[in-house]
Design an enzyme around this catalytic site. Structure first.
Site, PDB file in Angstrom:
ATOM      1  N   GLU A   1     -15.952 -38.109  32.251  1.00 18.71           N
ATOM      2  CA  GLU A   1     -15.837 -36.410  32.092  1.00 18.71           C
ATOM      3  C   GLU A   1     -15.494 -36.001  33.593  1.00 18.71           C
ATOM      4  O   GLU A   1     -14.664 -34.974  33.691  1.00 18.71           O
ATOM      5  CB  GLU A   1     -17.307 -35.861  32.058  1.00 18.71           C
ATOM      6  CG  GLU A   1     -17.583 -36.210  30.463  1.00 18.71           C
ATOM      7  CD  GLU A   1     -16.816 -35.362  29.453  1.00 18.71           C
ATOM      8  OE1 GLU A   1     -16.301 -34.288  29.751  1.00 18.71           O
ATOM      9  OE2 GLU A   1     -16.612 -35.976  28.349  1.00 18.71           O
TER      10      GLU A   1
ATOM     11  N   SER B   1     -70.614 -31.004 -11.738  1.00 15.95           N
ATOM     12  CA  SER B   1     -72.105 -31.925 -11.417  1.00 15.95           C
ATOM     13  C   SER B   1     -71.674 -32.638 -10.086  1.00 15.95           C
ATOM     14  O   SER B   1     -72.821 -33.142  -9.623  1.00 15.95           O
ATOM     15  CB  SER B   1     -71.803 -33.221 -12.513  1.00 15.95           C
ATOM     16  OG  SER B   1     -71.963 -32.671 -13.886  1.00 15.95           O
TER      17      SER B   1
END
Length: 794
Positions: free
Chosen positions: A197, A481
């Protein structure tokens, strides 16, 4: 003639400026120029000051919003642990590891060949993490971890895998970023970036004017911007301040801002910001920003673990992350890599031999995945919990790490089993098949660890995409239950405390009963509409008989039952009505799990715990959720209940669990409400507890019982992924005695009793008299014997 000459002379005088007047005009022009220059200088100074303030204020403030991450627990395996090689492979993929066909010699790689998993684990930090990088070979046989070896071939007793990312709490920008310090960046990688770059980065003043002129000529020829000529400093300015729009105006602002940035800050600082800011790809809706995040995304490793070739691939991405994406365009990515390597060689930053070796290296990419995509109900629950401590801005910008107790192996299995089992029920049960087109059958699953309260798996519904309503926490349903154990437990506690309570061997009458509740008469019935006469508490609970449960509630006292249930963890409001004994008052799945966990834990209630620790971005602990234990029930009463509920799986209402394939010790209870609207099962070992609910959201009838609807789901989950220490027994406290009793009278058995049973009691509550039903028969036998003898003597 004379007039004409005079007139011409006068005209010449008029046209010729006076020497003084000419000097005055020039002075005026100079003043105007000076004023214009001054104005331009002021404007330039103002613009420069504005740009300077804009550059420095942003550069010295928070540059990035760091999303917080929600993580699972670490996975620790020991020899003999139940585990599936496929699960481990999927877990490593989700953590971004790279699967290789060669020896995984670098952190973040693994190889799977049949039942042999070789993995080079990355270093990681978490509440339970162990330091160091470890290479491990795991041999898995019949879904069990048979052997753990290190690189030298020595056996090891354990291996730990890093936590999985469950969710990122993103802000509107949705950027994944992991911050790098410049001193932690490999020097060769820095040179790859400069070669790709901006090779003159350390020598120019923020703008490379030679590159600018070259790019400008190219742009003029094309009539549009085709080259940037941008330095790393300019790219940093663009990324931080200006955006990606390619216009002349943006370029005009970019130049002075780059000069200011270079003048104000050290090169190393600018480069550090650039390395963390640059955009390098896309993972779904999330942008991958910075090279550390990119190294994990593309290669499954940290930046300093990458080879020269892999570092060059990343450097090459800057120009066009889409065009050179190695997942989608591997050939283009390799060609760009070679360009970067060539540029490094030209500048003397890489030798020809290093370049040759790097160019021969094939791509070995990670999975590209990020995190565990399941567990969405639990993530929502965690987010809601976090909101009471942290606002949205903190969660979206501070980079917190939230470690949870979620076990992804168990969660994965729970979601899969719930989905497939519910679909199978809709295919096989006619009533459910008829309803399937109108409303899907729903379910919920929650698994936890009784000792600590840690929630290991949470499935709030059949499909999170269809509905985000969490049925483990937001829904309240009648437990049927499944509530009965707390009725009997209250009776045990009453007896242990010296009252007229209950014991496992106490006898209750299973016969018709009518009670007055809220001014109305109520006559409960058993599920099978039959009556058995005298039954022990153990038999009544094991076979889930209704009428004895109501009598037990009367014996214990319904207000006392509510108090005990609350101490165990049921916080929903309840009324002391007789039907409470049959589970007609609503509770949540999480409440029921907490309450049963109290029984499993010997009477100690552990508060539900999903968040384990919260760390800041610097890996410093901010918050820790400690294990909280409270004595809710005596250890003796809890132990007696655990032993009774073990019988439910062996020969009670959940005995089909053995046919379904469950092996090992466990306690549990089925639950079915009136008209089969809700089907429940709670099953647990000392180390693992699971609650399963099945039903419809609109409370319509299912035709399922706890044994047919919920129990098979629990068995499928624990039989594969979640079975831990199945042979462990519940800890027996002191003060437990054993007596042989007659089940019809509940008293000590005598020789004449036709049936005799071994029963457990809390010391001091055991029967102390012989069976009256059969002792009279024995005395009558002796009297008859003496009478016959006397007659013979006569």
């Amino acid at each position: 003639m004379m007039v004409s000459k005079k007139r011409k002379a006068a005209d010449r005088r008029r046209r010729k400026p006076a020497r003084g007047r000419g000097r005055t005009g020039r002075a005026r022009r100079l003043k105007r120029l000076a004023a214009a220059a001054a104005v331009m200088a002021v404007v330039a100074a103002a613009v420069s000051l504005y740009l300077y303030v804009e550059v420095t204020s942003r550069f010295e403030s928070r540059l990035w919003a760091l999303p917080s991450g929600i993580y699972s627990s670490s996975l620790t395996l020991t020899a003999g642990s139940p585990v599936d090689a496929g699960y481990l492979s999927r877990r490593l993929d989700r953590c971004g590891y790279a699967r290789t066909g060669d020896d995984p010699d670098r952190p973040g790689q693994y190889r799977l060949k049949g039942g042999l998993l070789e993995v080079s684990l990355r270093p990681f930090r978490s509440p339970a993490a162990e330091p160091g990088i470890r290479w491990r070979s795991l041999r898995i046989v019949n879904r069990r971890l048979a052997e753990i070896l290190d690189r030298a071939g020595d056996r090891r007793d354990r291996v730990m895998f890093e936590p999985e990312l469950l969710a990122s709490l993103q802000g509107p920008r949705r950027e994944d970023r992991q911050i790098l310090m410049i001193e932690d960046v490999p020097p060769v990688f820095l040179k790859a970036i400069l070669a790709a770059e901006d090779s003159r980065f350390f020598s120019h003043s923020g703008v490379d004017f030679r590159a600018v002129v070259r790019a400008a000529l190219a742009n003029v020829r094309q009539g549009k911007i085709v080259q940037g000529g941008s330095t790393i400093t300019q790219q940093t300015v663009k990324n931080l301040y200006l955006g990606n729009q390619r216009t002349w105006w943006r370029k005009l602002r970019e130049l002075p801002m780059a000069l200011i940035l270079d003048l104000r800050y050290e090169k190393e600082r600018i480069l550090e910001v650039y390395l963390n800011q640059v955009y390098l790809g896309q993972r779904g809706t999330e942008a991958v920003c910075g090279f550390q995040a990119a190294a994990r995304f593309y290669f499954g490793r940290d930046l300093d673990d990458l080879s020269h070739s892999e570092q060059a691939v990343l450097a090459g991405l800057i120009r066009s992350p889409g065009r050179y994406n190695p997942f989608r365009h591997p050939e283009a990515a390799l060609a760009r890599r070679d360009q970067v390597l060539d540029a490094m060689v030209q500048r003397g930053w890489l030798t020809d031999e290093e370049r040759r070796l790097a160019s021969l290296e094939p791509l070995q990419l990670a999975s590209g995945e990020k995190g565990f995509g399941k567990g969405r109900y639990l993530v929502d629950f965690v987010r809601a919990d976090l909101s009471s401590f942290y606002d949205d801005q903190v969660l979206q910008e501070e980079g917190l790490k939230i470690f949870t107790t979620l076990d992804t192996q168990l969660q994965e299995r729970a979601e899969e089993v719930l989905r497939t089992r519910l679909a199978a029920l809709e295919r096989s049960v006619p009533l459910l098949a008829r309803n399937a087109s109108r409303q899907p059958l729903q379910g919920a699953v929650l698994f936890s660890r009784p000792l600590t309260g840690a929630v290991l798996a949470m499935v709030g519904g059949r499909d999170y995409q269809d509905t985000q309503f969490n049925r483990t926490t937001q829904s309240r349903r009648q437990p049927g239950s499944c509530f009965k154990p707390f009725v009997y437990l209250a009776g045990f506690e009453k007896a242990i405390n010296g009252g007229e309570g209950l014991t496992p061997g106490a006898v209750l009458d299973d016969a018709p009963i009518t009670l007055i509740s809220a001014g109305k008469s109520w006559s409960p019935m058993n599920y099978d509409r039959e009556f058995r006469g005298p039954v022990t508490v153990r038999q009544a609970l094991t076979d889930s008989i209704n009428i004895p449960a109501v009598r037990a509630g009367e014996a214990a006292g319904f207000p006392q039952v509510i108090d005990l249930a609350g101490r165990c963890g049921i916080s929903s409001p309840m009324q002391p009505w007789p039907s409470l004994a049959l589970g007609t008052q609503e509770v949540s799945v999480l409440e029921l799990a907490t309450a049963y966990g109290t029984i499993a834990n010997g009477g100690l209630r552990s508060e539900p715990r999903i968040i384990e620790e919260v760390w800041n971005a610097a890996d410093e602990p901010l918050q820790s959720r400690e294990v909280e234990l409270h004595r809710a029930v005596s250890s003796r009463a809890a132990f007696l209940m655990n032993k009774i509920l073990q019988g439910v799986l062996d020969h009670g209402t959940a005995r089909s669990s053995r046919k379904l394939g469950y092996r090992g010790n466990a306690a549990g209870k089925t639950g079915t409400t009136d008209d089969t609207r809700d089907a429940w099962f709670v099953g647990y070992t000392p180390d693992l507890l699971g609650v399963v609910w099945v039903g419809y959201d609109d409370n319509r009838r299912t035709g399922l019982t706890g044994a047919t609807g919920a129990l098979p789901i629990w068995v499928d989950i624990v039989s594969t992924a979640g079975a831990r220490n199945r042979e462990a027994e519940f800890r027996r406290p002191s003060g437990i005695v054993k007596r042989r009793i007659d089940p019809l009278s509940g008293q000590l058995a005598v020789r004449a009793c036709p049936r005799r049973l071994e029963e457990l009691y809390a010391s001091g509550t055991e029967p102390d008299s012989d069976c009256e039903l059969h002792s009279r028969e024995r005395r009558g036998w002796f009297k008859g014997l003496f009478r016959r003898k006397k007659n013979a003597d006569d």
